[in-house]
Design an enzyme around this catalytic site. Structure first.
Site, PDB file in Angstrom:
ATOM      1  N   HIS A 124       0.648  -1.153   0.021  1.00 55.36           N
ATOM      2  CA  HIS A 124       0.282   0.016   0.062  1.00 55.36           C
ATOM      3  C   HIS A 124       0.553   0.733  -0.023  1.00 55.36           C
ATOM      4  CE1 HIS A 124      -3.599  -2.377   2.243  1.00 55.36           C
ATOM      5  NE2 HIS A 124      -3.179  -2.259   0.570  1.00 55.36           N
ATOM      6  N   CYS A 135       3.188  11.714 -13.987  1.00 56.09           N
ATOM      7  CA  CYS A 135       4.731  11.644 -13.738  1.00 56.09           C
ATOM      8  C   CYS A 135       5.344  10.785 -13.479  1.00 56.09           C
ATOM      9  CB  CYS A 135       5.029  12.221 -14.309  1.00 56.09           C
ATOM     10  SG  CYS A 135       5.773  13.449 -13.320  1.00 56.09           S
TER      11      CYS A 135
END
Ligand code: NAD
Length: 254
Positions: A124, A135
């Site tokens: 996670h 990006c």
């Protein structure tokens, strides 16, 4: 010997026999370090509903709230240090009984306990920095904090204009492919799979204990309350993690 002590003794025997052990940790391993989990009384969810990924992307208000919560939680996480549970796992990794730690946690306590980064699989993400959602450019949290506008919002990415988000995986956000792949490989090869402090209801993370069991691993669950996978495991210990793992600090498993 009481029932819990007997179960710990069984687990110690299985750890000694293991050559491909895998630990799987959830928020419960860090509560004794002072970080609340999600579902226990007093946990984050008793105060806040989780912010879904789509809501973060679509709503400036939600992003503002997410960053407010992030910095509130960070004040607690910054104080936290590894406890006996983390330290026992670090020892078992050093002894090469446990080859990988798959964690749902984002708090860096496994790293702080001395486990090499190469042995930790963060399903996670990591709460220690931020990333551009478009990006992937990395932003340090100190930079984010010092660039918040008057509304408490960080700027957009300086490289591509995308949204900057904590490098954690929110509900509804795609899982990180590389970590999922590494977790699959580690789980499929495990002979002992030790799940510590997870309610085992958050998927797909909770599928890994099932996969381990299907592949012939001994499945052990340590949690203070029952989980949906107790029925399929080989050993369940309903107790505090520190009390179960402290004995592992005081003996060798070679
Ligand atoms: P969860 O909150 O759903 O479950 C934690 C479980 O641990 C509960 O069943 C609870 O009874 C048990 N527990 C708590 N303290 C314990 C202790 N000292 N000893 C034994 N058992 C204990 O957590 P989860 O299964 O990890 O899933 C929730 C999500 O929350 C995860 O995705 C994780 O990313 C995130 N989270 C992470 C942190 C962290 O990084 N420390 C903290 C809160 C939430």
């Amino acid at each position: 010997m009481d029932a819990i002590a007997e179960k710990i003794a069984v687990l110690q025997g299985w750890v000694r026999e293991a050559s491909n052990g895998v630990a799987f940790t959830g928020a419960g391993i860090s509560t004794e370090s002072g970080i609340p989990d999600f579902r226990s009384p007093g946990g984050f969810w008793t105060r806040n509903q989780p912010i879904q990924f789509d809501d973060f992307v679509q709503s400036a208000e939600m992003r503002k709230e997410a960053w407010r919560r992030k910095f509130e939680i960070d004040a607690t996480v910054a104080e936290a240090r590894p406890n006996a549970g983390h330290n026992a796992l670090a020892k078992l990794v050093a002894e090469e009984r446990i080859l990988a730690i798959i964690t749902q946690n984002i708090d860096n306590l496994h790293q702080m306990s001395g486990v090499p980064v190469s042995k930790i699989i963060e399903l996670h993400g990591n709460g220690g920095y931020a990333k551009c959602l478009s990006c992937g450019h990395r932003y340090e949290l100190d930079w984010v904090r010092s660039n918040l506008d008057a509304d408490g919002m960080p700027p957009d990415c300086g490289t591509c204009g995308g949204l900057i988000k904590s490098a954690t995986i929110s509900f509804g956000q795609p899982m990180p492919q590389e970590e999922m792949q590494r977790a699959h490989v580690a789980t499929a090869g495990a002979d002992l799979f030790l799940a510590l402090g997870s309610s085992l209801v958050v998927r797909p993370a909770a599928d890994f204990p099932i996969l381990a069991k299907q592949n012939g691993a001994r499945l052990v669950i340590v949690n203070r309350e029952p989980t949906p996978l107790d029925a399929i495991c080989d050993l369940v210990i309903h107790a505090e993690i520190e009390s179960v793992m402290t004995p592992f600090l005081n003996c060798t498993h070679d």
